[in-house]
Scaffold this active site. Structure first.
Site, PDB file in Angstrom:
ATOM      1  N   ASP A 113      13.299  33.517  22.600  1.00 41.08           N
ATOM      2  CA  ASP A 113      12.277  33.469  23.643  1.00 41.08           C
ATOM      3  C   ASP A 113      12.906  33.378  25.032  1.00 41.08           C
ATOM      4  OD1 ASP A 113       9.680  33.492  24.552  1.00 41.08           O
ATOM      5  OD2 ASP A 113       9.353  31.339  24.295  1.00 41.08           O
ATOM      6  N   GLY A 114      12.185  33.878  26.023  1.00 41.21           N
ATOM      7  CA  GLY A 114      12.618  33.743  27.415  1.00 41.21           C
ATOM      8  C   GLY A 114      13.132  35.032  28.044  1.00 41.21           C
ATOM      9  N   GLU A 155       0.676  38.441  17.485  1.00 43.16           N
ATOM     10  CA  GLU A 155      -0.007  38.245  18.773  1.00 43.16           C
ATOM     11  C   GLU A 155       0.646  39.060  19.901  1.00 43.16           C
ATOM     12  OE1 GLU A 155       1.010  35.752  16.734  1.00 43.16           O
ATOM     13  OE2 GLU A 155      -0.895  34.945  16.035  1.00 43.16           O
ATOM     14  N   HIS A 210      14.334  42.166  27.640  1.00 41.08           N
ATOM     15  CA  HIS A 210      14.414  42.557  26.225  1.00 41.08           C
ATOM     16  C   HIS A 210      15.683  43.374  25.980  1.00 41.08           C
ATOM     17  CE1 HIS A 210      10.482  40.957  25.911  1.00 41.08           C
ATOM     18  NE2 HIS A 210       9.839  41.975  26.437  1.00 41.08           N
ATOM     19  N   TRP A 269       1.282  42.079  19.978  1.00 45.77           N
ATOM     20  CA  TRP A 269       0.640  43.399  20.146  1.00 45.77           C
ATOM     21  C   TRP A 269      -0.299  43.405  21.347  1.00 45.77           C
ATOM     22  CZ3 TRP A 269       2.760  47.330  17.866  1.00 45.77           C
ATOM     23  CH2 TRP A 269       3.279  47.226  16.582  1.00 45.77           C
ATOM     24  N   LEU A 310      25.938  37.910   4.416  1.00 41.97           N
ATOM     25  CA  LEU A 310      24.934  37.284   5.283  1.00 41.97           C
ATOM     26  C   LEU A 310      23.661  38.141   5.227  1.00 41.97           C
ATOM     27  CD1 LEU A 310      23.938  35.498   7.723  1.00 41.97           C
ATOM     28  CD2 LEU A 310      25.109  37.120   9.218  1.00 41.97           C
ATOM     29  N   GLY A 356      11.460  37.573  29.272  1.00 39.01           N
ATOM     30  CA  GLY A 356      10.697  37.936  30.469  1.00 39.01           C
ATOM     31  C   GLY A 356      11.097  37.077  31.669  1.00 39.01           C
ATOM     32  N   ARG A 357      11.234  35.771  31.429  1.00 43.51           N
ATOM     33  CA  ARG A 357      11.624  34.875  32.538  1.00 43.51           C
ATOM     34  C   ARG A 357      13.052  35.150  33.011  1.00 43.51           C
ATOM     35  NH1 ARG A 357      10.013  29.782  29.322  1.00 43.51           N
ATOM     36  NH2 ARG A 357       9.778  31.387  27.719  1.00 43.51           N
ATOM     37  N   LEU A 398       6.020  26.302  17.869  1.00 40.66           N
ATOM     38  CA  LEU A 398       6.445  27.204  16.786  1.00 40.66           C
ATOM     39  C   LEU A 398       5.832  28.591  16.904  1.00 40.66           C
ATOM     40  CD1 LEU A 398       6.356  24.729  13.761  1.00 40.66           C
ATOM     41  CD2 LEU A 398       8.322  25.441  15.126  1.00 40.66           C
ATOM     42  N   SER A 415       5.758  39.075  17.316  1.00 44.59           N
ATOM     43  CA  SER A 415       4.692  38.400  16.569  1.00 44.59           C
ATOM     44  C   SER A 415       3.447  39.276  16.504  1.00 44.59           C
ATOM     45  CB  SER A 415       4.346  37.066  17.239  1.00 44.59           C
ATOM     46  OG  SER A 415       3.626  37.289  18.430  1.00 44.59           O
ATOM     47  N   GLU A 463      15.053  21.152  10.351  1.00 37.89           N
ATOM     48  CA  GLU A 463      15.457  20.465  11.585  1.00 37.89           C
ATOM     49  C   GLU A 463      15.201  21.407  12.770  1.00 37.89           C
ATOM     50  OE1 GLU A 463      16.458  17.326  11.829  1.00 37.89           O
ATOM     51  OE2 GLU A 463      16.239  17.110   9.658  1.00 37.89           O
TER      52      GLU A 463
HETATM   53  C1  IPE Z   1       7.218  33.872  20.099  1.00 38.87           C
HETATM   54  O1  IPE Z   1       7.363  33.995  21.473  1.00 38.87           O
HETATM   55  C2  IPE Z   1       7.348  35.199  19.448  1.00 38.87           C
HETATM   56  C3  IPE Z   1       8.693  35.759  19.463  1.00 38.87           C
HETATM   57  C4  IPE Z   1       9.775  35.205  19.916  1.00 38.87           C
HETATM   58  C5  IPE Z   1       8.819  37.063  18.881  1.00 38.87           C
HETATM   59  P1  IPE Z   1       6.105  34.159  22.451  1.00 38.87           P
HETATM   60  O2  IPE Z   1       6.673  34.250  23.815  1.00 38.87           O
HETATM   61  O3  IPE Z   1       5.253  35.274  21.988  1.00 38.87           O
HETATM   62  O4  IPE Z   1       5.329  32.790  22.219  1.00 38.87           O
HETATM   63  P2  IPE Z   1       4.335  31.982  23.178  1.00 38.87           P
HETATM   64  O5  IPE Z   1       3.290  32.948  23.606  1.00 38.87           O
HETATM   65  O6  IPE Z   1       5.148  31.468  24.315  1.00 38.87           O
HETATM   66  O7  IPE Z   1       3.826  30.876  22.313  1.00 38.87           O
HETATM   67  C1  IPE Z   2      10.829  36.832  23.794  1.00 44.41           C
HETATM   68  O1  IPE Z   2      10.775  36.787  25.175  1.00 44.41           O
HETATM   69  C2  IPE Z   2      10.669  38.228  23.224  1.00 44.41           C
HETATM   70  C3  IPE Z   2       9.377  38.465  22.577  1.00 44.41           C
HETATM   71  C4  IPE Z   2       8.437  37.598  22.405  1.00 44.41           C
HETATM   72  C5  IPE Z   2       9.132  39.801  22.089  1.00 44.41           C
HETATM   73  P1  IPE Z   2       9.414  36.831  25.974  1.00 44.41           P
HETATM   74  O2  IPE Z   2       9.060  38.264  26.179  1.00 44.41           O
HETATM   75  O3  IPE Z   2       8.386  36.019  25.293  1.00 44.41           O
HETATM   76  O4  IPE Z   2       9.820  36.189  27.365  1.00 44.41           O
HETATM   77  P2  IPE Z   2       9.067  35.036  28.146  1.00 44.41           P
HETATM   78  O5  IPE Z   2       8.852  33.927  27.149  1.00 44.41           O
HETATM   79  O6  IPE Z   2       7.781  35.604  28.639  1.00 44.41           O
HETATM   80  O7  IPE Z   2      10.001  34.636  29.220  1.00 44.41           O
HETATM   81 MG    MG Z   3       7.873  34.068  25.353  1.00 44.90          MG
END
Ligand code: IPE
Ligand code: IPE
Ligand code: MG
Length: 247
Positions: free
Chosen positions: A21-22, A68, A38, A70, A132, A24-25, A196, A66, A208
């Protein structure tokens, strides 16, 4: 001492799950579009897989997209799908050489055709490997997975194959897409979010949890080693008392 040398080889997590995650930020911090994040996340996956293979981890499961997700803007979704196809195409020969088996879990029928076929090719190329197992969760959500498991069980009851009394934890786990894997020992989520987000809800019951503020595109092997070292300091009890637990 090198971080890697601080890892106790006798107490390795067998299965590590990762919520990447992260992205986009990370991009926004650099004044760029989200998809730039990405694109730069691919290197983090490469380094994590290599480090896990070197360390002797047996299973790595990445949450890549995920159910969601989409709902994100069309441009972001299609770029993510294209990136995925490119990454699988480019990486699968090296994964194969390194004894890595690739798998995917999720609603794979909902993926675009070019993505499904590239994935199928990489899965069959690496099917015989066992050093693996790398599983990519794509168009995945845990509630979707559990609902499907419930439907399959209902069908078996309706057809008389099993009775309701035979439904137990083992039977339900056997209907999940992770049926051939041990539950994760360690879950890592990057970007500082403490949730999660519908990932492996059943399987994470006694996992954990490890949260790091590092954005996914910056995640490298040293971060994986730090998470493993942190995990090894913990005492897992599974609801029992300390001296009852034999791992
Ligand atoms: C969770 O991240 C899904 C993936 C890492 C693929 P999201 O960025 O979609 O989750 P939320 O919206 O912050 O909960
Ligand atoms: C995780 O990064 C990648 C996916 C969920 C596909 P994000 O795209 O959720 O980036 P943030 O959380 O918005 O920074
Ligand atoms: Mg995210």
């Amino acid at each position: 001492m090198d971080l890697k040398d601080r890892i106790d080889k006798d107490k390795l997590p067998r299965h590590i799950a990762l919520i990447m995650d992260g992205n986009g930020r990370w991009a926004r911090q650099r004044g760029k579009e989200r998809v730039f994040g990405h694109e730069n996340g691919v290197e983090a996956v490469r380094d994590t897989v290599k480090a896990a293979a070197d360390t002797g981890i047996r299973y790595l499961t990445f949450f890549a997209f995920s159910t969601e997700n989409w709902c994100r803007p069309q441009h972001e979704v299609s770029t993510l799908m294209d990136l995925l196809v490119d990454a699988i195409r480019n990486e699968s020969p090296e994964l194969n050489e390194n004894g890595v088996r690739l798998q995917a879990i999720g609603d794979l029928d909902s993926l675009p055709e070019h993505c499904r076929s590239q994935l199928a090719e990489a899965i069959s190329l690496t099917a015989a490997n066992n050093r693996l197992t790398v599983t990519v969760a794509l168009s995945y959500s845990a509630r979707w997975e559990i609902v499907n498991a419930a439907k399959n069980i209902a069908k078996k009851v309706a057809s008389g194959e099993i009775t309701p009394g035979q439904v137990d934890q083992e039977l339900l786990a056997g209907e999940l897409l992770t049926r051939d894997m041990p539950d994760p020992d360690l879950l890592i989520r990057t970007s500082g979010e403490l949730r999660l987000s519908n990932f492996l809800l059943w399987q994470l019951a006694y996992t954990e949890l490890y949260f790091t503020p590092v954005f996914w595109p910056d995640f490298r092997r040293k971060h994986l080693y730090q998470a493993i070292i942190d995990y090894q300091r913990r005492e897992r009890r599974f609801g029992k008392v300390k001296n009852q637990v034999v791992l």
